[in-house]
Design an enzyme around this catalytic site. Sequence first.
Site, short mmCIF file in Angstrom:
data_model
loop_
_atom_site.label_atom_id
_atom_site.label_comp_id
_atom_site.label_asym_id
_atom_site.label_seq_id
_atom_site.Cartn_x
_atom_site.Cartn_y
_atom_site.Cartn_z
N HIS A 1 -27.59 -64.14 4.99
CA HIS A 1 -28.02 -63.46 3.76
C HIS A 1 -27.70 -61.97 3.83
O HIS A 1 -28.57 -61.12 3.97
CB HIS A 1 -29.53 -63.68 3.53
CG HIS A 1 -29.86 -65.07 3.10
ND1 HIS A 1 -30.39 -66.01 3.97
CD2 HIS A 1 -29.72 -65.68 1.90
CE1 HIS A 1 -30.58 -67.14 3.31
NE2 HIS A 1 -30.18 -66.98 2.05
N ASP B 1 -24.77 -70.07 -5.69
CA ASP B 1 -25.57 -69.67 -4.53
C ASP B 1 -25.39 -70.63 -3.35
O ASP B 1 -25.46 -70.21 -2.19
CB ASP B 1 -27.05 -69.60 -4.94
CG ASP B 1 -27.92 -68.96 -3.88
OD1 ASP B 1 -27.39 -68.16 -3.07
OD2 ASP B 1 -29.13 -69.24 -3.85
#
Length: 771
Positions: free
Chosen positions: A484, A658
């Site tokens: 991330h 995503d």
Amino acid sequence: QDIYLAISIFQNTDSDILLGPMRLKQPTMSIMLVFAKEDAQSDGFWWAADRVGYKCNITRNPEGALECYLDKHHDVVIIDNRHHKNFDAETLCRSIRATKASDHTVLVAVNKKCSTDREEPSILPLLKAGFNKRYTENPNIGACLNELLSLEYTEVRSQLKLRACNALFTALDQVSDAVEIANEDNEIQYVNPAYERLTGYSNEEVIGKDCNELQKNEKNLQESINCQLKKGKFWEGTFYTRRKSGDVIPHICHTCPVLGPGGKQCFFVSVKRSSDTSQHFDRLKDSTEFCPIANGGVHGIPRRRESVTRIHSVTIEAPITKVINIISAAQENSPLTVVQALDKVLEILQTSELYSPYFGQPIKDDDPITSDLVGGLVSIEIRLLSKNKIYYRKLNHPHSHIPTSPHTTSQVPQDVQTILDKEPCWDLRIIELEKVTNKRTLLFLGMKILNRFRVCEFLNVSEVTMSKWLQKIEANYHSSNSYHNSTHAADVLHASAYFLERERCKTVFDKLDEVTCLLAAIVHDLDHPGRTNPFLVNSCNDLALLYNDLAVLESHHVALAFRLTTRDSSLNIFQNLERDDFRYIRQSIIDMVLATEMMKHFEHLNKFVNSINRSAMKQEEASSMSGNGSPDSAAVITQLSTPENKLLIKRMLIKCADVSNPTRPLDMCKEWAKRIANEYCSQTDEERERNLPVVMPVFDRKTISIPKSQTSFIDVFINDMFDAWDSFCDIPELMTHLQNNYTYWKELEEKLAKAKEEEEDETKKEDEKIS
């Protein structure tokens, strides 16, 4: 030094030229110098061409020049116009222009330098003779070099594009569909031979005429067409054209606007399929080989694949799904009145917010207290904005174009630019981009994508402001996270941009929606700590306390994004937006980022399948049976473009972007799998160190199986979601990667399991020996 710097810049510049989606290869520029005798000026051009690597010939008289030109067909011809006693430059220019090969040649006249006390002579005689421009005598090699470079990057490249237009018009002349191009005043500019065959009119008879005079349509139909075109969208359906003989013929017509500077509609292109062709496609439609077009693609090209029919089997067992299936089954053998009533029930059940109040009647103007109370407590002004405010949002905003900053896109290193050139492709090497940009992936890729979608122009901000904003956003991603980080944000941005280029998305979304999707992707994981929501809740993290354990990370990402953006005017990309536009973008970004929370994954997927896929497919089947146009007819697009449905589509777009790692090429899929596994294992390590509940025990460094975790993730979350998304916007390349990657992980999982079993057997045998 300046000369060699110019040469270096030239040599590092990509020679490919884009004409729309057409990629043209720029060959080495060829030059012919026509000078009666050698002097400093001819030497200046010769050495300048030699240093850059241009092909150069020199001739001394008109006869030799004409012979050399007919043999070589040079891109640029430079003729000495200083000494008329040697030869007449204008006569030579006319001779060259008389040849067919000269249509795309640039001719330059070299004139004497005028003294300061004399008026400069007019260039008009040179232009009338056929010259493109005039060069004032200056033998300096640097000046000659700059002139040649300027010629290539302006005149020569423009001529290359004009030559390519001949190929495009040749293609239009050969296609079987009738093509008509009209300007903004509906005056016909071009028709192809197929149009002449369809209508009976010749090219000369229709050019310059009002295209509306050659049609025979009802007023309501024409108003519907004009409404679609004014919104910048195409229209497709049955159209009636009046032939020269007086007959009125029906055919399938696809009309779309062509936008020019400032988003102004400059041309309207209509593609018409004759009735004979329509009958041919009707026969194809009845065959097993034909599938309807879902995205308004080229007429008659089957493109719907197995996933479109497979979507009917995507039955995620949620209560609302069961209810909708029961009602749909009950409709089959019911009277017409019951079917119509159940259609209304299904329409209500398929809304995005089943428990949001519906204000069927407007609140009376004479009851301001009730109006203010409802507006303040229910926030209908934001969530249920007038359709005229959202759905009919104009494509062209009155925002002036901001010039490109020299500190942003023009100074991209060559190794970075080489990778960025592949940005529109799905197989962009983003991991390599991370390395060559020193983990500034989001800045470089972000500027490339935002410029391609003209986001700065839409937001009315400079590229400097946008660059500062991207740098600030990227600085607030944690580079220490293995997954991330800003590279993941750039990857999601790239996937979102790719999805926005699918035909169905381009048809449903307007410019405001596109900008919203791109910005939401950029900020969707801002300041991610590399830990999951359950970890933050279990550890009583400050963010969990702030957001009451609900969508903790997602709420923080989007809140921080707007806080960083609006508190500094030097990077506030929203500062020049109209108030309504900013509120719409803000509300949409919040909704999209919150949709990335996996806790509501199946709820979002169920709503999308039932409200978008199945209802759109039902409309497509009705359109196909009635013969009222292709699957993406005006009725289908109108249904998909409601504010509620666009909301569901944008949620699904960012959700698929995503978690698109399993649909990437195998090497990138493996890299992302390794990174997410490492991050989750780090969380497990910390949970055990701090004596917290272990959220995902499978991510233990000693026992983890990355292949097993990937196949499980694909089975549970990815397959159904991408089947649904594929049936909506057609992504065959991704589905192929997904299938191949799943096969790879499954085989590797079985191989590792077998190896482990053999190891256990060996250990057991050794233990037995010892015993």
